[in-house]
Design a protein around this motif. Structure first.
Motif, mmCIF file in Angstrom:
data_model
loop_
_atom_site.group_PDB
_atom_site.id
_atom_site.type_symbol
_atom_site.label_atom_id
_atom_site.label_comp_id
_atom_site.label_asym_id
_atom_site.label_seq_id
_atom_site.Cartn_x
_atom_site.Cartn_y
_atom_site.Cartn_z
ATOM 1 N N THR A 79 0.993 -1.243 0.079
ATOM 2 C CA THR A 79 -0.234 0.109 -0.057
ATOM 3 C C THR A 79 0.906 1.315 -0.087
ATOM 4 O OG1 THR A 79 -1.550 -1.286 1.285
ATOM 5 C CG2 THR A 79 -2.108 1.056 1.238
ATOM 6 N N VAL A 80 1.936 1.216 0.836
ATOM 7 C CA VAL A 80 2.662 2.574 0.845
ATOM 8 C C VAL A 80 4.154 2.077 0.999
ATOM 9 C CG1 VAL A 80 2.146 2.608 3.285
ATOM 10 C CG2 VAL A 80 3.226 4.568 2.220
ATOM 11 N N GLY A 81 5.126 2.892 0.183
ATOM 12 C CA GLY A 81 6.422 2.673 0.533
ATOM 13 C C GLY A 81 7.042 3.756 0.944
ATOM 14 N N ALA A 82 7.833 3.855 1.958
ATOM 15 C CA ALA A 82 8.434 4.973 2.638
ATOM 16 C C ALA A 82 9.829 4.923 2.817
ATOM 17 C CB ALA A 82 7.976 5.276 3.945
ATOM 18 N N VAL A 83 10.761 6.156 2.176
ATOM 19 C CA VAL A 83 11.944 6.198 2.417
ATOM 20 C C VAL A 83 12.227 7.552 3.306
ATOM 21 C CG1 VAL A 83 14.162 6.606 0.888
ATOM 22 C CG2 VAL A 83 12.254 5.521 -0.197
ATOM 23 N N LEU A 84 12.495 6.804 4.441
ATOM 24 C CA LEU A 84 12.531 7.947 5.477
ATOM 25 C C LEU A 84 13.994 8.154 5.820
ATOM 26 C CD1 LEU A 84 9.559 7.208 7.814
ATOM 27 C CD2 LEU A 84 9.690 8.797 5.880
ATOM 28 N N GLU A 85 14.936 7.193 5.772
ATOM 29 C CA GLU A 85 16.214 7.180 5.979
ATOM 30 C C GLU A 85 17.077 6.301 5.218
ATOM 31 O OE1 GLU A 85 16.543 4.842 10.032
ATOM 32 O OE2 GLU A 85 15.285 6.322 9.757
ATOM 33 N N THR A 86 18.280 6.749 4.647
ATOM 34 C CA THR A 86 18.931 5.719 3.880
ATOM 35 C C THR A 86 20.410 5.097 4.484
ATOM 36 O OG1 THR A 86 20.079 7.629 2.838
ATOM 37 C CG2 THR A 86 18.126 6.936 1.809
ATOM 38 N N GLY A 87 20.245 5.123 5.763
ATOM 39 C CA GLY A 87 21.558 4.884 6.059
ATOM 40 C C GLY A 87 21.821 3.369 6.670
ATOM 41 N N ALA A 88 20.479 2.885 6.870
ATOM 42 C CA ALA A 88 20.681 1.602 7.563
ATOM 43 C C ALA A 88 20.727 0.281 6.886
ATOM 44 C CB ALA A 88 19.120 1.325 8.445
ATOM 45 N N VAL A 89 21.455 0.158 6.018
ATOM 46 C CA VAL A 89 21.938 -0.865 5.095
ATOM 47 C C VAL A 89 23.315 -1.536 5.292
ATOM 48 C CG1 VAL A 89 22.163 -1.995 2.729
ATOM 49 C CG2 VAL A 89 20.784 0.288 3.233
ATOM 50 N N HIS A 90 23.547 -2.930 5.285
ATOM 51 C CA HIS A 90 24.880 -3.576 5.925
ATOM 52 C C HIS A 90 25.598 -3.209 4.771
ATOM 53 C CE1 HIS A 90 27.863 -6.482 6.655
ATOM 54 N NE2 HIS A 90 26.995 -7.156 7.749
ATOM 55 N N PRO A 91 26.947 -2.772 5.117
ATOM 56 C CA PRO A 91 27.876 -2.110 4.019
ATOM 57 C C PRO A 91 28.260 -3.112 3.143
ATOM 58 C CG PRO A 91 28.733 -1.594 6.205
ATOM 59 C CD PRO A 91 27.295 -2.085 6.382
ATOM 60 N N GLY A 92 28.621 -4.537 3.765
ATOM 61 C CA GLY A 92 29.107 -5.522 3.163
ATOM 62 C C GLY A 92 28.299 -6.036 2.423
ATOM 63 N N ARG A 93 27.084 -5.900 2.101
ATOM 64 C CA ARG A 93 26.128 -6.505 1.352
ATOM 65 C C ARG A 93 25.995 -6.067 -0.006
ATOM 66 N NH1 ARG A 93 21.526 -7.245 5.615
ATOM 67 N NH2 ARG A 93 22.472 -9.022 6.592
ATOM 68 N N SER A 94 25.656 -6.672 -1.243
ATOM 69 C CA SER A 94 25.531 -5.983 -2.185
ATOM 70 C C SER A 94 23.984 -5.459 -2.249
ATOM 71 C CB SER A 94 25.516 -6.793 -3.468
ATOM 72 O OG SER A 94 24.318 -8.098 -3.425
ATOM 73 N N GLY A 95 23.682 -4.549 -3.199
ATOM 74 C CA GLY A 95 22.424 -3.894 -3.267
ATOM 75 C C GLY A 95 21.385 -4.977 -3.357
ATOM 76 N N ARG A 96 21.545 -6.229 -4.314
ATOM 77 C CA ARG A 96 20.594 -6.929 -5.015
ATOM 78 C C ARG A 96 20.375 -7.949 -3.589
ATOM 79 N NH1 ARG A 96 22.993 -8.478 -9.193
ATOM 80 N NH2 ARG A 96 21.065 -7.841 -10.647
ATOM 81 N N ASN A 97 21.346 -8.296 -2.878
ATOM 82 C CA ASN A 97 21.317 -9.196 -1.597
ATOM 83 C C ASN A 97 20.339 -8.493 -0.605
ATOM 84 O OD1 ASN A 97 22.423 -11.426 -2.356
ATOM 85 N ND2 ASN A 97 24.272 -11.031 -1.532
ATOM 86 N N HIS A 98 20.781 -7.080 -0.437
ATOM 87 C CA HIS A 98 19.811 -6.239 0.565
ATOM 88 C C HIS A 98 18.315 -6.598 0.092
ATOM 89 C CE1 HIS A 98 18.353 -3.164 3.142
ATOM 90 N NE2 HIS A 98 17.977 -2.349 1.952
ATOM 91 N N LEU A 99 18.280 -6.354 -0.974
ATOM 92 C CA LEU A 99 16.675 -6.505 -1.585
ATOM 93 C C LEU A 99 16.212 -7.625 -1.692
ATOM 94 C CD1 LEU A 99 17.068 -3.763 -4.591
ATOM 95 C CD2 LEU A 99 15.894 -3.386 -2.542
ATOM 96 N N ARG A 100 16.964 -8.699 -1.779
ATOM 97 C CA ARG A 100 16.500 -10.082 -1.603
ATOM 98 C C ARG A 100 16.013 -10.450 -0.357
ATOM 99 N NH1 ARG A 100 20.611 -13.416 -5.657
ATOM 100 N NH2 ARG A 100 19.440 -12.920 -7.710
ATOM 101 N N ILE A 101 16.884 -10.005 0.631
ATOM 102 C CA ILE A 101 16.582 -10.276 1.938
ATOM 103 C C ILE A 101 15.151 -9.543 2.340
ATOM 104 C CG2 ILE A 101 17.129 -9.731 4.267
ATOM 105 C CD1 ILE A 101 20.306 -10.143 3.463
ATOM 106 N N LEU A 102 15.402 -8.257 2.041
ATOM 107 C CA LEU A 102 13.958 -7.606 2.338
ATOM 108 C C LEU A 102 12.580 -8.264 1.738
ATOM 109 C CD1 LEU A 102 14.829 -3.757 1.664
ATOM 110 C CD2 LEU A 102 14.542 -5.082 4.129
ATOM 111 N N ALA A 103 12.932 -8.854 0.503
ATOM 112 C CA ALA A 103 11.784 -9.520 -0.405
ATOM 113 C C ALA A 103 11.269 -10.693 0.440
ATOM 114 C CB ALA A 103 12.266 -9.500 -1.798
ATOM 115 N N ARG A 104 12.331 -11.499 0.809
ATOM 116 C CA ARG A 104 11.964 -12.685 1.573
ATOM 117 C C ARG A 104 11.026 -12.444 2.796
ATOM 118 N NH1 ARG A 104 17.053 -15.634 1.509
ATOM 119 N NH2 ARG A 104 17.661 -14.668 3.357
#
Ligand SMILES: Nc1ncnc2c1ncn2[C@@H]1O[C@H](COP(=O)(O)OP(=O)(O)OP(=O)(O)O)[C@@H](O)[C@H]1O
Length: 303
Positions: A79-104
């Protein structure tokens, strides 16, 4: 769709200790439009957006997305997607892996990850470590994450911050595209000119209160009408001649005479007819910066 409005904020109030971060704020966002949420630092924009996705509990008022409080949505990520901060991503992960984890975690199929990577133009960078991302790539990754559930409503807190002109242009096209698909988009900024080409409407706030909600075109008019600026060696003489001819001279500063209206040809003609050399002649369109300044002057609220 369950509601006419993508976002509806009504009489929202939130106090932290003795500080009223948001004070009786009301505004709406329609589907198919990009609305700028604009105000000086500390005006209460982030607090409002956090209330909309249930991170902050309002003291009073109503904050609805798709016609309901966030906690009552059957499918929040869809229903709603929010981008309220952009800092909290594990720096060692690839962007794709980060998204795959969220999707799973959200039960979203893997193929959707590739769709959002393409959608935000992350391209080759998707396979690289997030730690090496530029700010622009981080913004794209955060947007991709917000889009995973294919939401009809998007909320972005200061997405233009730190983007270069190319990045801003991309963001503009991207948000316009989302609105063209019928989505409702709320995008915050502390300046109006940055958002000028992205938004249909502006909600301007100061001290947690609504200053105005208006279509962009109407806000532009608040900056005053167009003016003709003519630079000459004899400004006082030209100003007097222009007044004699019925022009409204607004200002005479240094070599520049400023005249109301956009009739550069007839202003230039007066100078020419009286043998006054013209160094420069231009029409200034009403400025959004001026409009924003007039609206928010005295309402700076770094608290
Ligand atoms: N969790 C909190 N605890 C205490 N005060 C807070 C909290 N969150 C926000 N504030 C205060 O509330 C006011 C409004 O902050 P908010 O972040 O909503 O404003 P903003 O318009 O988003 O500003 P900025 O552009 O600086 O992010 C500020 O004075 C801020 O310090």
């Amino acid at each position: 769709m369950t509601s006419a409005y993508a976002i509806e904020v009504e009489a929202l109030t939130k106090t932290f200790g003795t500080l009223k971060a948001v004070d009786g704020l009301s505004f709406t966002v329609e589907y198919g439009s990009v609305v700028g949420f604009i105000g000086p630092n500390g005006a209460g924009k982030t607090t409002t957006m956090r209330s909309l996705v249930g991170h902050v509990r309002p003291d009073a008022g109503r904050v609805h997305v798709a016609g309901r409080p966030y906690r009552d949505l059957a499918d929040p990520l869809g229903t709603v997607g929010a981008v309220l901060e952009t800092g909290a991503v594990h720096p060692g992960r690839s962007g794709r892996n980060h998204l795959r984890i969220l999707a799973r975690q959200a039960g979203i199929p893997r193929r959707r990850v590739e769709e959002v990577i393409d959608g935000v133009g992350l391209g080759q960078a998707a396979g690289r470590r997030v730690g090496g991302y530029s700010l622009g790539m981080r913004q794209r990754l955060a947007l991709a994450a917000a889009l995973l559930g294919d939401p009809a409503i998007l909320m972005l807190d200061e997405p233009a911050n730190g983007l270069d002109p190319e990045g801003i242009r991309w963001l503009r096209e991207f948000l316009r595209g989302l609105a063209a698909q019928g989505r409702g988009v709320l995008v915050s900024s502390h300046g109006l000119p940055e958002l000028a080409l992205m938004i249909d409407e502006a909600v301007v706030v100061g001290h947690g209160q609504l200053i105005t909600q208006q279509p962009l075109a109407d806000l532009r008019k608040l900056g005053g009408g167009p003016t003709v600026q003519i630079s000459v060696p004899e400004p006082d003489r030209l100003a007097a001649l222009l007044r004699e001819q019925g022009h409204q001279v607004l200002e005479c500063a240094g070599p520049i005479v400023t005249v109301a209206g956009d009739d550069a040809r007839s202003v230039g003609r007066v100078a020419f007819d009286h043998g006054i050399g013209v160094h420069r002649l231009l029409v200034e369109e009403p400025s959004l910066e001026e409009a924003y300044f007039r609206l928010t002057t005295g309402k700076d609220s770094i608290r």
